[in-house]
Structures are given as C-alpha cells and as structure tokens.
Motif scaffolding. Structure first.
Motif, PDB file in Angstrom:
ATOM      1  N   PRO A 118      69.494  84.172  89.828  1.00 53.44           N
ATOM      2  CA  PRO A 118      70.262  85.296  90.355  1.00 53.44           C
ATOM      3  C   PRO A 118      69.425  86.136  91.314  1.00 53.44           C
ATOM      4  N   ILE A 119      70.030  86.508  92.445  1.00 50.02           N
ATOM      5  CA  ILE A 119      69.407  87.369  93.443  1.00 50.02           C
ATOM      6  C   ILE A 119      70.428  88.442  93.833  1.00 50.02           C
ATOM      7  N   ALA A 120      69.999  89.688  93.899  1.00 47.63           N
ATOM      8  CA  ALA A 120      70.879  90.779  94.323  1.00 47.63           C
ATOM      9  C   ALA A 120      70.626  91.108  95.788  1.00 47.63           C
ATOM     10  N   ASN A 121      71.682  91.503  96.489  1.00 50.38           N
ATOM     11  CA  ASN A 121      71.481  91.989  97.854  1.00 50.38           C
ATOM     12  C   ASN A 121      71.414  93.515  97.857  1.00 50.38           C
ATOM     13  N   ALA A 122      71.276  94.105  99.029  1.00 49.22           N
ATOM     14  CA  ALA A 122      71.097  95.553  99.128  1.00 49.22           C
ATOM     15  C   ALA A 122      72.314  96.328  98.661  1.00 49.22           C
ATOM     16  N   GLU A 123      73.477  95.666  98.655  1.00 47.06           N
ATOM     17  CA  GLU A 123      74.706  96.325  98.224  1.00 47.06           C
ATOM     18  C   GLU A 123      74.977  96.163  96.731  1.00 47.06           C
ATOM     19  N   GLY A 124      74.141  95.394  96.059  1.00 44.93           N
ATOM     20  CA  GLY A 124      74.292  95.230  94.621  1.00 44.93           C
ATOM     21  C   GLY A 124      75.029  93.978  94.183  1.00 44.93           C
ATOM     22  N   PRO A 130      73.967  77.525  80.562  1.00 46.16           N
ATOM     23  CA  PRO A 130      72.640  78.147  80.753  1.00 46.16           C
ATOM     24  C   PRO A 130      72.583  79.053  81.974  1.00 46.16           C
ATOM     25  N   VAL A 131      73.288  78.689  83.046  1.00 52.44           N
ATOM     26  CA  VAL A 131      73.307  79.510  84.254  1.00 52.44           C
ATOM     27  C   VAL A 131      74.167  80.748  84.020  1.00 52.44           C
ATOM     28  N   HIS A 132      75.314  80.574  83.336  1.00 46.95           N
ATOM     29  CA  HIS A 132      76.221  81.688  83.064  1.00 46.95           C
ATOM     30  C   HIS A 132      75.531  82.760  82.221  1.00 46.95           C
ATOM     31  N   VAL A 133      74.791  82.328  81.220  1.00 48.44           N
ATOM     32  CA  VAL A 133      74.082  83.286  80.352  1.00 48.44           C
ATOM     33  C   VAL A 133      73.070  84.094  81.161  1.00 48.44           C
ATOM     34  N   THR A 134      72.298  83.423  82.023  1.00 51.59           N
ATOM     35  CA  THR A 134      71.315  84.122  82.856  1.00 51.59           C
ATOM     36  C   THR A 134      72.002  85.080  83.820  1.00 51.59           C
ATOM     37  N   MET A 135      73.119  84.659  84.395  1.00 60.34           N
ATOM     38  CA  MET A 135      73.854  85.497  85.336  1.00 60.34           C
ATOM     39  C   MET A 135      74.382  86.754  84.651  1.00 60.34           C
ATOM     40  N   ARG A 155      73.794  92.892  84.027  1.00 55.93           N
ATOM     41  CA  ARG A 155      73.748  94.100  83.197  1.00 55.93           C
ATOM     42  C   ARG A 155      72.357  94.741  83.122  1.00 55.93           C
ATOM     43  N   ARG A 156      71.386  94.152  83.811  1.00 58.45           N
ATOM     44  CA  ARG A 156      70.031  94.683  83.715  1.00 58.45           C
ATOM     45  C   ARG A 156      69.870  95.982  84.507  1.00 58.45           C
ATOM     46  N   SER A 157      68.926  96.804  84.039  1.00 63.97           N
ATOM     47  CA  SER A 157      68.627  98.086  84.676  1.00 63.97           C
ATOM     48  C   SER A 157      67.121  98.179  84.933  1.00 63.97           C
ATOM     49  N   TRP A 158      66.697  99.313  85.493  1.00 69.61           N
ATOM     50  CA  TRP A 158      65.272  99.542  85.728  1.00 69.61           C
ATOM     51  C   TRP A 158      64.460  99.399  84.444  1.00 69.61           C
ATOM     52  N   HIS A 159      65.019  99.836  83.314  1.00 72.20           N
ATOM     53  CA  HIS A 159      64.285  99.744  82.048  1.00 72.20           C
ATOM     54  C   HIS A 159      63.921  98.293  81.725  1.00 72.20           C
ATOM     55  N   HIS A 160      64.857  97.381  81.949  1.00 69.80           N
ATOM     56  CA  HIS A 160      64.571  95.967  81.693  1.00 69.80           C
ATOM     57  C   HIS A 160      63.475  95.459  82.625  1.00 69.80           C
ATOM     58  N   LEU A 161      63.569  95.822  83.894  1.00 70.56           N
ATOM     59  CA  LEU A 161      62.561  95.375  84.860  1.00 70.56           C
ATOM     60  C   LEU A 161      61.186  95.905  84.501  1.00 70.56           C
ATOM     61  N   ALA A 162      61.119  97.189  84.130  1.00 67.20           N
ATOM     62  CA  ALA A 162      59.832  97.795  83.804  1.00 67.20           C
ATOM     63  C   ALA A 162      59.199  97.139  82.582  1.00 67.20           C
ATOM     64  N   ARG A 163      60.007  96.900  81.552  1.00 65.18           N
ATOM     65  CA  ARG A 163      59.461  96.280  80.341  1.00 65.18           C
ATOM     66  C   ARG A 163      59.008  94.844  80.613  1.00 65.18           C
ATOM     67  N   GLU A 164      59.746  94.145  81.448  1.00 62.57           N
ATOM     68  CA  GLU A 164      59.426  92.739  81.722  1.00 62.57           C
ATOM     69  C   GLU A 164      58.245  92.588  82.664  1.00 62.57           C
ATOM     70  N   PRO A 169      66.122  94.586  89.289  1.00 58.04           N
ATOM     71  CA  PRO A 169      66.367  94.134  87.912  1.00 58.04           C
ATOM     72  C   PRO A 169      67.182  92.849  87.846  1.00 58.04           C
ATOM     73  N   GLN A 170      68.045  92.637  88.847  1.00 59.17           N
ATOM     74  CA  GLN A 170      68.927  91.463  88.823  1.00 59.17           C
ATOM     75  C   GLN A 170      68.230  90.180  89.272  1.00 59.17           C
ATOM     76  N   ASP A 171      67.048  90.289  89.853  1.00 60.76           N
ATOM     77  CA  ASP A 171      66.321  89.099  90.324  1.00 60.76           C
ATOM     78  C   ASP A 171      65.685  88.392  89.133  1.00 60.76           C
ATOM     79  N   MET A 172      66.164  87.207  88.817  1.00 62.12           N
ATOM     80  CA  MET A 172      65.655  86.465  87.669  1.00 62.12           C
ATOM     81  C   MET A 172      65.507  84.994  88.033  1.00 62.12           C
ATOM     82  N   LYS A 173      64.640  84.301  87.324  1.00 61.48           N
ATOM     83  CA  LYS A 173      64.551  82.852  87.509  1.00 61.48           C
ATOM     84  C   LYS A 173      65.272  82.157  86.367  1.00 61.48           C
TER      85      LYS A 173
END
Length: 403
Positions: free
Chosen positions: A75-81, A150-155, A160-169, A317-321
C-alpha cells in the motif's frame, strides 16, 4: 552491564559503520532462502546476463522496478490520502526489459511457496496465475481484480493507520525525538549540519507541506535526525531518518513528519541501450517512480547531501510492505495473479495501445500442453530457484565460518 552501556555498544563510530552494516546484511540474508532472494539483486542479474538472458523475450522499453520481489510491493498513499497497491521501492529502476520484473516476482513467489512447503503442483498453478495476471494488465478492458486475503488484510491495516502506528513501528517512540539504539545511530556534526541546511531549501521542505491537511506555507524545522539502519539489500548505503515539525506546535501526527533519506546508487538491473535516462542515480530513481508508482513519485525529491545523490521522501502511516514470507495453498494463485497484475499495470501505463497489444500477443506465445504459461517463464524460475537455493546454502556456510 546496564541498558545504556549495551545501547552505546550497538552504536558504532561513523568510520566503523560499514563493517557493522555488512555483517548485519549477511546475517539477515542467512535467515531463509526468501530473505536471501530479497537481499541479493546482484545474483539475479548475474543469472540474467550470463546464463539465460538470450532466452528471454525482449519487451518494450519501459521503466521497470528492477528489484520486483514481494516485499517491494504494498500500500502507498498519495498526497490526497488515497491508498493503492503499487511498487514501493525503486532503487533499481531503469528503462529496461519488463520481463525482468515478471521473472523476479515469480522467483520471489516460488521461493515463498517452497518455504511454505507447498507442492510442486501448487507452484505450477501459481506460475500460471502469475502469467495470467500480468497479461491481463495489457487488455483493453480495465478489470479491477479482487484482492486476495493476505493483500486485503494489509490494505485494511494501512487505511486505518495513524501517526501513532508509524511512530511505534519506525521510531519506537511517540515523543518528538528519534531514540538512539540498535536501529538509529548518532550523526556527526557535519551530517547534522548538512541535513539542517537541506531542509532550508524550499523545494525540499515542500515535501513536508504538500499533504492536503498541512499548511503549504508552514515553516519546517528539523527536530531530530539519525543514521538509519534499515532494509537488507540497502544496508551499507548512506541512510538517514529525519523528524520534522511543520508550522510549530508539534501537534500529534498532524505537524510531525518522518523523512527517509536514502543514497541513490548505481542500479544492478541492466538498461536498454540507446535510451535516455538521468545520469544522476537519485534523479533516475525519482523518474522511475513517477512512471511506475505515481503515488510515490509525487512524494519524492532528489538532492545532493555530502557529495552524494540522495532520494528523499516522507514516510506516511499508510506506506507498508507486503509481508508474504509464507503462502497458503488456497492463496498462492490469487496472490500471484493479483501482484503480477499490479506490476503489469505499472508497465502498461507507459505503452500506447499498439505496443500493449503486441506485447500481450508475445506473452501468449510459446505455450505447451503441460503448463499454461510461457515456457521461458517457467524454465527461468526453475533455474533461478535452484541457483538461489545453492547460493543461499553457500552463503550460510560462509557466514557460519566467517569466510
């Protein structure tokens, strides 16, 4: 030995970084055959050039990922979310043969399948699905494939991720600082000074203000920075994490910005001759991202830092592998079809209708009664799985003996 003393021992002096990072990379690659495949792009292209390159079809000249394993999609987010599954790492991108992306993705999936103890028949069906998914991207019909589980779960998690998730990770801390330790090492005064100067430039600072919910005219201040020990194939390259405050106040998430600065290095992926590409490696990565992964490309900048070309992007936060270390037999075909279609679309958007039609026709040639996929694709993946398994065991022997 107390905790602080142990932490300091994990932080090498700047002149010792390279040796420590090389050791970490060797250790990571020894964890599993799939980790070895993900961390050894060079071995893949040695095979392409020396062993089987002439047997592969020569596809249209387009920007390719160059290192298209499963961990480099997500998943990759663009500037508009908005969030989509796209290619998320373009270090190896060049204008080259699109077949190389397809074969490398097939190798990655086949290695994961074998590591999951799937039968050879499951692998055959998975490669057939890989071929079908890739070909579907060149059809005139724009069919949105259903995401495999597996892709749906990651998506779902990404959305639903926020800054808190990114910071902890990423930084393991919600406070406006980067904690030094195993993952983050201290900078020299020169590194810190150069980074602060970098974000005084308007075109670089705009990375932190381009998101729709941020003040475009806000001031950008470097709160903290550290050398970042991250990845596997990229271990050993210059890499920094930078924490920014946008427009003051340090409001949770909204005003904090985590930046990844990564050195651009020469690609191992072979390029087509007589094609125009930026000579600067950082600019090459940016250009490839804009063609292959528009959501990511619009959020990246190239610059010079300590006389090196670097690629700069904000981590959202939405950028995940995609973590596909293991595959269930019921998911294997669906995952292969879906990811191949994602890669195919990134290639197809660079072709006109005539080129897409011709390439699709070429992909449908050279079939047999025993497998509904091009024979060159199947034989290439079989050879590569064998070659990389031998290479992995030899790597483990050398790692164990320290030679």
């Amino acid at each position: 030995m107390n905790k602080n003393t142990k932490a300091k021992k994990r932080r090498p002096a700047p002149e010792d970084r390279q040796a420590v990072l090389t050791e970490q990379r060797r250790r990571k690659m020894a964890r599993s055959p799939h980790a070895y495949v993900r961390g050894n792009t060079e071995r893949f292209y040695e095979w392409v050039i020396e062993s089987n390159g002439d047997a592969l079809p020569h596809g249209p000249a387009v920007w390719i990922c160059g290192d298209c394993h499963t961990g480099n999609l997500g998943p990759i987010a663009n500037a508009e979310g908005k969030v989509e599954i796209q290619i998320r790492d373009l270090d190896q991108t060049v204008i080259g043969n699109p077949v190389h992306d397809l074969v490398r993705l097939g190798l990655s999936l086949a290695t994961a399948a074998r590591g999951s103890s799937l039968s050879g028949l499951n692998v055959v069906r998975m490669i057939e699905a890989l071929a079908a998914g890739y070909e579907s991207a060149f059809s005139d019909q724009d069919i949105e494939a259903r995401r495999p589980e597996p892709v749906h779960v990651t998506m779902k998690e990404a959305i639903r991720r926020s800054w808190h998730h990114l910071a902890r990770e990423r930084i393991e801390d919600l406070h406006p600082s980067i904690p030094l330790g195993k993952r983050f090492w201290p900078l020299t005064k020169e590194e810190r000074g150069e980074i602060e100067m970098l974000f005084r430039k308007k075109e670089i600072a705009s990375l932190a203000t381009c998101l729709k919910d941020r003040n475009e005219s806000g001031d950008v201040v470097v709160l903290d920075a550290a050398y970042w020990v991250k990845g596997c194939s990229s271990l050993g390259r210059t890499r920094y994490a930078v924490l920014l405050d946008v427009d003051g106040g340090v409001v949770e998430g909204d005003d904090l910005c985590l930046i990844d600065i990564k050195e651009g290095v020469k690609a191992a992926a072979p390029r087509y001759k007589d094609v125009a590409m930026p000579r600067d490696n950082a600019l090459r990565v940016i250009e490839g991202a804009r063609h292959l992964s528009p959501f990511l490309g619009e959020r990246m900048r190239a610059a010079r830092l300590l006389d090196r070309g670097v690629v700069i992007r904000e981590l959202l936060p939405q950028d995940m592998k995609l973590e596909i270390e293991r595959l269930d037999k019921d998911d294997a075909m669906h995952v292969a079809h879906y990811l191949a279609a994602v890669v195919g679309k990134s290639h197809a958007r660079q072709m006109d209708a005539t080129t897409r039609k011709g390439w699709q026709a070429e992909l449908r040639r050279n079939r047999s009664k025993t497998i509904d996929a091009p024979l060159w694709l199947w034989s290439s993946i079989v050879q590569l799985v064998s070659s990389h398994e031998a290479g992995y065991l030899e790597h483990c022997r050398r790692y164990a003996t320290g030679t």
